[in-house]
Every structure is written in structure tokens, then in C-alpha cells.
Design an enzyme around this catalytic site. Structure first.
Site, PDB file in Angstrom:
ATOM      1  NE  ARG A   1      -2.017  -2.251   3.257  1.00 17.22           N
ATOM      2  CZ  ARG A   1      -2.440  -2.714   4.434  1.00 17.22           C
ATOM      3  NH1 ARG A   1      -3.623  -2.356   4.892  1.00 17.22           N
ATOM      4  NH2 ARG A   1      -1.683  -3.526   5.164  1.00 17.22           N
TER       5      ARG A   1
ATOM      6  N   GLY B   1       1.499 -14.342   6.437  1.00 16.37           N
ATOM      7  CA  GLY B   1       0.710 -13.716   7.501  1.00 16.37           C
ATOM      8  C   GLY B   1       1.523 -13.516   8.763  1.00 16.37           C
ATOM      9  CB  THR B   2       1.005 -11.193  11.635  1.00 14.06           C
ATOM     10  OG1 THR B   2      -0.395 -11.504  11.749  1.00 14.06           O
ATOM     11  CG2 THR B   2       1.134  -9.874  10.897  1.00 14.06           C
TER      12      THR B   2
HETATM   13  C1  UD1 Z   1      -2.153  -5.912  11.567  1.00 13.23           C
HETATM   14  C2  UD1 Z   1      -3.097  -6.767  12.419  1.00 13.23           C
HETATM   15  C3  UD1 Z   1      -4.323  -5.945  12.767  1.00 13.23           C
HETATM   16  C4  UD1 Z   1      -3.891  -4.685  13.521  1.00 13.23           C
HETATM   17  C5  UD1 Z   1      -2.846  -3.901  12.723  1.00 13.23           C
HETATM   18  C6  UD1 Z   1      -2.246  -2.818  13.595  1.00 13.23           C
HETATM   19  C7  UD1 Z   1      -2.857  -9.093  11.681  1.00 13.23           C
HETATM   20  C8  UD1 Z   1      -3.442 -10.183  10.896  1.00 13.23           C
HETATM   21  N1  UD1 Z   1      -3.509  -7.930  11.657  1.00 13.23           N
HETATM   22  O1  UD1 Z   1      -2.864  -5.578  10.370  1.00 13.23           O
HETATM   23  O2  UD1 Z   1      -5.206  -6.713  13.601  1.00 13.23           O
HETATM   24  O3  UD1 Z   1      -5.030  -3.883  13.776  1.00 13.23           O
HETATM   25  O4  UD1 Z   1      -1.768  -4.752  12.311  1.00 13.23           O
HETATM   26  O5  UD1 Z   1      -1.396  -1.972  12.871  1.00 13.23           O
HETATM   27  O6  UD1 Z   1      -1.863  -9.281  12.338  1.00 13.23           O
HETATM   28  N2  UD1 Z   1       4.352  -8.950   8.279  1.00 13.23           N
HETATM   29  C9  UD1 Z   1       5.317  -9.926   8.166  1.00 13.23           C
HETATM   30  N3  UD1 Z   1       5.009 -11.083   7.510  1.00 13.23           N
HETATM   31  C10 UD1 Z   1       3.780 -11.319   6.992  1.00 13.23           C
HETATM   32  C11 UD1 Z   1       2.796 -10.308   7.108  1.00 13.23           C
HETATM   33  C12 UD1 Z   1       3.112  -9.129   7.766  1.00 13.23           C
HETATM   34  O7  UD1 Z   1       6.429  -9.765   8.645  1.00 13.23           O
HETATM   35  O8  UD1 Z   1       3.581 -12.410   6.433  1.00 13.23           O
HETATM   36  C13 UD1 Z   1       4.706  -7.696   8.983  1.00 13.23           C
HETATM   37  C14 UD1 Z   1       4.613  -6.464   8.087  1.00 13.23           C
HETATM   38  O9  UD1 Z   1       5.866  -6.169   7.514  1.00 13.23           O
HETATM   39  C15 UD1 Z   1       4.195  -5.386   9.093  1.00 13.23           C
HETATM   40  C16 UD1 Z   1       3.459  -6.140  10.182  1.00 13.23           C
HETATM   41  O10 UD1 Z   1       3.782  -7.510  10.021  1.00 13.23           O
HETATM   42  O11 UD1 Z   1       5.314  -4.732   9.653  1.00 13.23           O
HETATM   43  C17 UD1 Z   1       1.947  -5.965  10.098  1.00 13.23           C
HETATM   44  O12 UD1 Z   1       1.503  -6.400   8.806  1.00 13.23           O
HETATM   45  P1  UD1 Z   1       0.427  -5.578   7.990  1.00 13.23           P
HETATM   46  O13 UD1 Z   1       0.197  -6.280   6.718  1.00 13.23           O
HETATM   47  O14 UD1 Z   1       0.747  -4.153   7.970  1.00 13.23           O
HETATM   48  O15 UD1 Z   1      -0.866  -5.848   8.932  1.00 13.23           O
HETATM   49  P2  UD1 Z   1      -2.158  -4.945   9.051  1.00 13.23           P
HETATM   50  O16 UD1 Z   1      -3.047  -5.237   7.899  1.00 13.23           O
HETATM   51  O17 UD1 Z   1      -1.808  -3.550   9.306  1.00 13.23           O
HETATM   52 CA    CA Z   2       0.081  -2.400   9.337  1.00 10.58          CA
END
Ligand code: UD1
Ligand code: CA
Length: 452
Positions: A16, A78-79
Site C-alpha cells: 500500500r 501472515g503475521t
Molecule cells: C495488523 C493486524 C491488525 C492490527 C494492525 C495494527 C494481523 C493479521 N492484523 O494488520 O489486527 O489492527 O496490524 O497496525 O496481524 N508482516 C510480516 N510477515 C507477513 C505479514 C506481515 O512480517 O507475512 C509484517 C509487516 O511487515 C508489518 C506487520 O507484520 O510490519 C503488520 O503487517 P500488515 O500487513 O501491515 O498488517 P495490518 O493489515 O496492518
Molecule cells: Ca500495518
């Protein structure tokens, strides 16, 4: 106290942001957002800090260096999947693990400490940091039972209409019992709108298994901003800018227009220093006390002593002493050192040069690759001619020398102690100490030349 560990999620691309730079490396107040997160964690005395890297892994590791250990997530599923990659590093340890997203640069160490304290006090297996948002769009929603207990988190894209109206959000920061975390991560599935393994699902799973989970709601909503796009980036920048300005003002710095003053997170500024509007301070800059930093000055990775003035000038990778005046409209380029009671005035450029105490270059000069002693006066318009088209050469101007206006000092050349260079001279040979050098064509007057 149990051991504390931290995991920072930084493997995502940041689609994004629409950027070639990986999201977590975008700077906020001059420092990559993930580095803010790591620096705040470093205030907690965590015994291990692991950053999950994937997209741009090499650059993220280069940026953070030895501030963190790393675990690679080669596919961004995913996280929850991201956190699981830290198992090889932390899996066997007893303790409490804090998880923070690399895109939430404003979460302070105080808030993380409060979260950890709440986690220990409630004896929960997992505690989520929540906040109340006016506009919760995009964030996970915290679903509570009627008695107020947290049941689970639901991601925005998976919400029902009713859930979407909930204003309590998941900030993306949590703490877990370390062993419980890695056991439970393996139970998370990806049956949801995004087909991802969601970290906050760990809470719902623990709850359904009858374990104690809890939530700590911070009142500092502005700290919880997750930066997913450039609009949020600008909001984060603004919040942090004002927070930093406030910190300095509370420490005794006068900031005339905080909204128009940008101070890097790593800058240090002494008491009774005044920052006038438009000041930009970058990098690990140190400014002493009782200085005046005038309008639109840009100071980068430099140190300024006490009682000095920088007026509408640019100072980069340089050191300025005490009671020294720079500007208006001067440019100190990298590797310049000015002593005490020095003056570098209007339209003067200094590069890779030293000026000793009490020396002055007051107007319209270029000083490059030059060592100037103490109490030297450089007249208006003087140029050190340091470049022959191929190589740079050094100029040395020793203590108490006086260089008249509009002189060219063709390097390599030395002007000795107490020597005088006559105005308009082009000096190509060394000037011995205590002597006068004149190197200019004699004036000839042709009387009556103009016929009326
Ligand atoms: C995430 C949370 C959401 C919360 C928000 C707060 C999840 C599923 N959702 O959403 O509940 O309200 O943060 O800001 O956790 N990342 C990885 N590997 C992955 C995916 C993401 O390292 O496979 C890292 C990204 O680089 C980022 C962080 O995790 O720094 C959060 O990921 P992002 O995709 O921004 O999650 P949100 O949609 O913001
Ligand atoms: Ca985020």
C-alpha cells in the site's frame, strides 16, 4: 522477573506504500520506522530481540545491524507465520515475548512497559495492546463478552456489520508466554478473507481452550498508528515531530514554531537554545546550550558547541565550537571543524577544512581542504584554489595571518605565521612567516586618456 524477549515483524513488502523502498525502512523524523521500534524496545532490557525479515531482508539487516537478531520469513503468509519463524531462535526459552509490528513507529517504551506489567499482573497467557479509535477502518477489532472479557480479534476484512462498528482496535502489539505462543501458533489456520495466518488468532484459540487472555487499552491512541500508506506516514511524521519537539521544550529548549521545526529522533539539544521557524535537524546531531539556530537552518550529523549561532545556513557532518557564528547563508560541507569564537559569515562555503579559535571568514569565500590556524582573518572574496582539474591540494594558513580581500591561494600553498597577503593577490608560492606578499599587477594611470 521472568526473561523478556521481543519479536519485530518486518517481512512485508508494504504494497500500500506503492514504493520501491520496503515499508519498514521508510523514515519517520529521519529514522526508518522499524529502527524506531527496535530503539524503543532496547529501553526494555529484553534479553533477545529478533526481527522477522523477508522483503528487503538484506537492507533491513544492514539498517539495524547488531541492534537485533534476525529470522527469515521467505514467504509472507501472515503475521502468525512470521512470528513462527522466530521459533528456531526463541522456541526453547521460558519467559515473556513481546511482539511489535515494524510499521508502528510511535509505540513508546512506556506503553510497552505498561503492557508487560498488565500481562504479569493479570497472569494471562497472552495480552493484546488495544486502543479506542475514532475511525477503526483497516484495524483488527477487539470482540469482548458482555462481562468485558476479550474473546478474540477479528480482522477488518472478516468483520460482520456489527463487528465493524466496534471502535476498540488491535494495535498489533502483544505479549505472550513464550512457550504457549509457539505451541499455539501451530494451531492457527488461514481460513479467512485474506487467506493468511493471523497472529491475533492466537488469542481466540487460547480463550477457546480456557486459558486466561487479557487486553491492555492504552489512552495514547496516536502511538498506535500503523503505517500502511503514505497518508499514515505523514500522520506518523507529524505526531512524532510534535512529540520530539515537546520532549525538547520540556528539557528547556525554546522552539518558536514547533509545527515548522523538524528534529530527528537522535538529536540532542542543550538548555536555553532557541530554534527559530523552519529549522531542520537531522541525524545524530548535538547542539549545546544557549545557541540560536536561525530560520531555515539545516543541520545534519553535526555537533554545535554552546553559545553559538547558526543563521539560515547548512551544516553537514561538521563540528562547530563555542561562541561561534555561522551565516547567514553559509554552507559547512562535510568534515569541517570550526573552533571557538570563529566567524563564518555571509555566502561562505567551507569544505573539509579546519578553522582555529578566533579566526574569521566573514564574507563571500570558498575555503576547501584548508587548515587555518588561530586568529586568522580571511578577507572578503578570498578563494582557496584547491582543485587543478584532476587532484585536490591543501592550503595551510598559520596563526595570526591576514589575507586581504579577493585573494586566490593556489594550493598546495602555505601562508606562514603573522604573514600578510595583499588584497587581490594570486598566491602561488609559500609566504614565509612575518612577511607581506603582493602578487598583483601594478596599477598604471594613463592620465588624460579619456578625451572629452
Ligand atoms: C495488523 C493486524 C491488525 C492490527 C494492525 C495494527 C494481523 C493479521 N492484523 O494488520 O489486527 O489492527 O496490524 O497496525 O496481524 N508482516 C510480516 N510477515 C507477513 C505479514 C506481515 O512480517 O507475512 C509484517 C509487516 O511487515 C508489518 C506487520 O507484520 O510490519 C503488520 O503487517 P500488515 O500487513 O501491515 O498488517 P495490518 O493489515 O496492518
Ligand atoms: Ca500495518
Amino acid at each position: 522477573m521472568t526473561n523478556t524477549y521481543a519479536i519485530v515483524l518486518a517481512a512485508g513488502q508494504g504494497t500500500r506504500m506503492k514504493s520501491n523502498l520496503y515499508k519498514v525502512l521508510h523514515p519517520v523524523c529521519g529514522k526508518p520506522m522499524v529502527e524506531h521500534v527496535i530503539d524503543h524496545i532496547r529501553d526494555l532490557d529484553a534479553s533477545r530481540v529478533v526481527t522477522i525479515v523477508g522483503h528487503g531482508a538484506e537492507m533491513v539487516e544492514k539498517t539495524l545491524g547488531r541492534k537485533s537478531e534476525y529470522a527469515l520469513q521467505s514467504e509472507q503468509l501472515g503475521t502468525a507465520h512470521a512470528v513462527l519463524q522466530a521459533e528456531t531462535v526463541l522456541g526453547d526459552l521460558d519467559g515473556t515475548t513481546l511482539v511489535v509490528c515494524g510499521d508502528t513507529p510511535l509505540i513508546s517504551s512506556e506503553t510497552m512497559k505498561a503492557l508487560l506489567t498488565h500481562h504479569h499482573e493479570t497472569k494471562a497467557k497472552a495480552t493484546i495492546l488495544t486502543a479506542i479509535a475514532d475511525d477503526p477502518t483497516g484495524y483488527g477489532r477487539i470482540i469482548r463478552a458482555e462481562n468485558g472479557d476479550v474473546i478474540k480479534n477479528v480482522e477488518h476484512k472478516d468483520t460482520t456489520d456489527e463487528e465493524r462498528s466496534v471502535k476498540e482496535i488491535n494495535t498489533g502489539t502483544y505479549c505472550f508466554d513464550n512457550r504457549v505462543l509457539f505451541d499455539t501458533l501451530k494451531k492457527v489456520n488461514n481460513e479467512n478473507a485474506q487467506g493468511e495466518y493471523y497472529l491475533p488468532d492466537v488469542l481466540g484459540i487460547l480463550k477457546s481452550e480456557g486459558e486466561r487472555i487479557s487486553a491492555y487499552t492504552t489512552v495514547n491512541f496516536h502511538e498506535t498508528l500503523g503505517v500502511n500508506d503514505r497518508v499514515a506516514l505523514a500522520q506518523a511524521e507529524k505526531s512524532m515531530r510534535l512529540l520530539l519537539a515537546e520532549k525538547h521544550m520540556r528539557n528547556g529548549v525554546t522552539i518558536i514554531a514547533p509545527e515548522q521545526t523538524v528534529i530527528s529522533a537522535d538529536a540532542k539539544i542543550g538548555r536555553d537554545t532557541i530554534l527559530q521557524p523552519g529549522v531542520l535537524i537531522e541525524g545524530a546531531t548535538t547542539i549545546g546550550s544557549n545557541c540560536v539556530i536561525g530560520p531555515n537552518s539545516h543541520i545534519q550529523n553535526s555537533s554545535i558547541g554552546n553559545y553559538s549561532t547558526i543563521h539560515s545556513s547548512v551544516v553537514r557532518d561538521s563540528q562547530v565550537g563555542n561562541e561561534t557564528a555561522v551565516g547567514p547563508f553559509a554552507h559547512l560541507r562535510p568534515d569541517s571543524q570550526l573552533g571557538n569564537h570563529v566567524k563564518v559569515g555571509n555566502f561562505v562555503e567551507v569544505k573539509k577544512s579546519q578553522l582555529g579559535d578566533d579566526s574569521k571568514v566573514s564574507h563571500l569565500s570558498y575555503i576547501g581542504d584548508t587548515e587555518i590556524g588561530q586568529n586568522v582573518n580571511i578577507g572578503c572574496g578570498t578563494i582557496t584554489v584547491n582543485y587543478d582539474g584532476k587532484n585536490k591540494h591543501k592550503t595551510e594558513i598559520q596563526d595570526n595571518a591576514f589575507v586581504g580581500c579577493n585573494a586566490n591561494l593556489v594550493a598546495p600553498v602555505t601562508v606562514g605565521k603573522n604573514a600578510i597577503v595583499a588584497a587581490g593577490s594570486t598566491i602561488t608560492k609559500n609566504v614565509p612567516e612575518n612577511s607581506l606578499a603582493i602578487a598583483r599587477v601594478r596599477q598604471e594611470n594613463k592620465e588624460g586618456y579619456v578625451k572629452n
